[in-house]
Scaffold this motif. Structure first.
Motif, short mmCIF file in Angstrom:
data_model
loop_
_atom_site.label_atom_id
_atom_site.label_comp_id
_atom_site.label_asym_id
_atom_site.label_seq_id
_atom_site.Cartn_x
_atom_site.Cartn_y
_atom_site.Cartn_z
N THR A 78 -3.85 10.12 5.19
CA THR A 78 -2.65 9.29 5.29
C THR A 78 -2.35 8.63 3.95
O THR A 78 -1.20 8.55 3.53
N LEU A 79 -3.39 8.19 3.26
CA LEU A 79 -3.20 7.62 1.92
C LEU A 79 -2.59 8.65 0.99
O LEU A 79 -1.76 8.34 0.14
N ARG A 80 -3.00 9.90 1.17
CA ARG A 80 -2.44 10.96 0.34
C ARG A 80 -0.95 11.16 0.63
O ARG A 80 -0.18 11.51 -0.25
N SER A 81 -0.55 10.91 1.87
CA SER A 81 0.87 11.08 2.23
C SER A 81 1.74 9.97 1.64
O SER A 81 2.98 10.02 1.73
N TRP A 82 1.10 8.99 1.01
CA TRP A 82 1.87 7.92 0.35
C TRP A 82 2.85 8.50 -0.67
O TRP A 82 3.98 8.05 -0.78
N LYS A 83 2.41 9.51 -1.40
CA LYS A 83 3.26 10.12 -2.42
C LYS A 83 4.59 10.58 -1.82
O LYS A 83 5.66 10.26 -2.34
N ALA A 127 5.97 9.73 1.01
CA ALA A 127 6.74 8.59 1.53
C ALA A 127 7.39 7.83 0.38
O ALA A 127 8.56 7.43 0.46
N PHE A 128 6.65 7.67 -0.70
CA PHE A 128 7.16 6.93 -1.86
C PHE A 128 8.35 7.66 -2.49
O PHE A 128 9.36 7.05 -2.81
N LEU A 129 8.22 8.97 -2.62
CA LEU A 129 9.30 9.73 -3.26
C LEU A 129 10.55 9.82 -2.39
O LEU A 129 11.66 9.92 -2.88
N HIS A 149 -8.90 11.01 8.40
CA HIS A 149 -7.47 10.89 8.70
C HIS A 149 -6.83 9.80 7.84
O HIS A 149 -5.71 9.95 7.34
N HIS A 150 -7.55 8.71 7.64
CA HIS A 150 -7.01 7.61 6.82
C HIS A 150 -6.83 8.04 5.36
O HIS A 150 -5.82 7.74 4.74
N PHE A 151 -7.83 8.77 4.85
CA PHE A 151 -7.72 9.25 3.46
C PHE A 151 -6.51 10.19 3.31
O PHE A 151 -5.80 10.14 2.31
N LEU A 208 -11.22 15.53 -1.76
CA LEU A 208 -9.81 15.46 -2.14
C LEU A 208 -9.62 15.70 -3.64
O LEU A 208 -8.50 15.88 -4.10
N ASP A 209 -10.70 15.69 -4.39
CA ASP A 209 -10.59 15.80 -5.85
C ASP A 209 -11.30 17.02 -6.44
O ASP A 209 -11.05 17.39 -7.58
N SER A 214 -14.09 11.65 0.32
CA SER A 214 -13.27 11.31 -0.84
C SER A 214 -13.37 12.41 -1.90
O SER A 214 -12.35 12.87 -2.42
#
Lengths: 188, 66
Positions: B46-51, B53-55, B42-44, B15-16, B12
């Protein structure tokens, strides 16, 4: 300005409102910042080739409106004491055994299925973000959607970098688990 | 030697912020041997790819473009 521009902008209303609500947790305030965002957007009259470019631009404006709203609220002592509770990660530690090994092992997520199901992914993420403690969801969105640097988020939320790290860890661990559970049930 | 709990924290953090060289090499060693933490990474991501997908997505509002 093209006739359809206002309609194109308003097509994103629901998504913007959702993000504003997750940030501010106040319906009226969320309505206000989205309204201000639209006014700013329509006033500029910029045109965009693609829908996602327009949305990216709108989210950029929304970010500033939200940060202003959060800053003006940062003096609220209740907000801070509330956040202290969320910084406790004991519930996250429970995901591991005494040796620090996973109690419930993270499974492999199937990429192709994931890409095919973007709409499901968005729906599940929305559900899971709502389940997070409010400040945990807030910092996750500031970091991941608005792509703000840690320093900037710490300033807005009045927390230390260490606390921010803990909140983001909690967000990712909770979302990971929540997405996994809902994703698997959506596929079956 | 890192355990999975410690490795998940570093995954985690990475990523920051930039990990320190020692953290980086410890995490790398751990991931070599641990498929569970590899999945977690990989899950973390994928969570980052939310942006993205959202946009790219519209959810509630109907798409009126032809």
């Amino acid at each position: 300005m093209p006739d359809g521009f206002a309609a194109e902008v308003y097509a994103h209303r629901a998504d913007l409102l959702r993000i504003a609500w997750l940030q501010l947790r106040d319906e009226h305030l969320a309505e206000d910042v989205v309204q201000e965002t639209f006014l700013a957007a329509l006033k500029s009259g910029q045109s965009f080739a693609g829908r996602s470019k327009l949305k990216t631009w709108l989210i950029g404006i929304l970010k500033f409106k939200i940060v202003d709203a959060l800053r003006s609220r940062a003096r609220d002592p209740i907000a801070i004491s509330h956040m202290e509770k969320e910084v406790d990660v004991q519930d996250m530690d429970a995901l591991f055994d005494e040796q620090g090994l996973w109690r419930s092992r993270p499974r492999g997520w199937d990429d192709p299925a994931f890409i095919a199901g973007q709409q499901d992914f968005l729906r599940i993420m929305d559900l899971c973000l709502e389940k997070l403690p409010p400040d945990t969801a807030r910092v996750f969105i500031l970091r991941e959607l608005f792509e703000m640097e840690s320093e900037e988020i710490c300033g807005i939320a009045s927390i230390s970098p260490n606390h921010l790290g803990v909140l983001l860890y909690r967000a990712r661990m909770s979302l990971r688990r929540c997405v996994e559970i809902n994703w698997l049930s959506a596929m079956s | 030697m890192l355990n999975c709990r410690e490795a998940s924290h570093l995954l985690s953090d990475a990523l920051d912020r930039a990990l320190r060289p020692q953290e980086h090499s410890q995490l790398k060693e751990h991931l070599k041997k641990c498929p569970n933490c590899k999945n977690c990474r990989h899950h973390f991501l994928t969570l980052r790819s939310w942006k993205t997908a959202f946009l790219a997505g519209v959810n509630a509002a109907p798409d009126t473009t032809p």
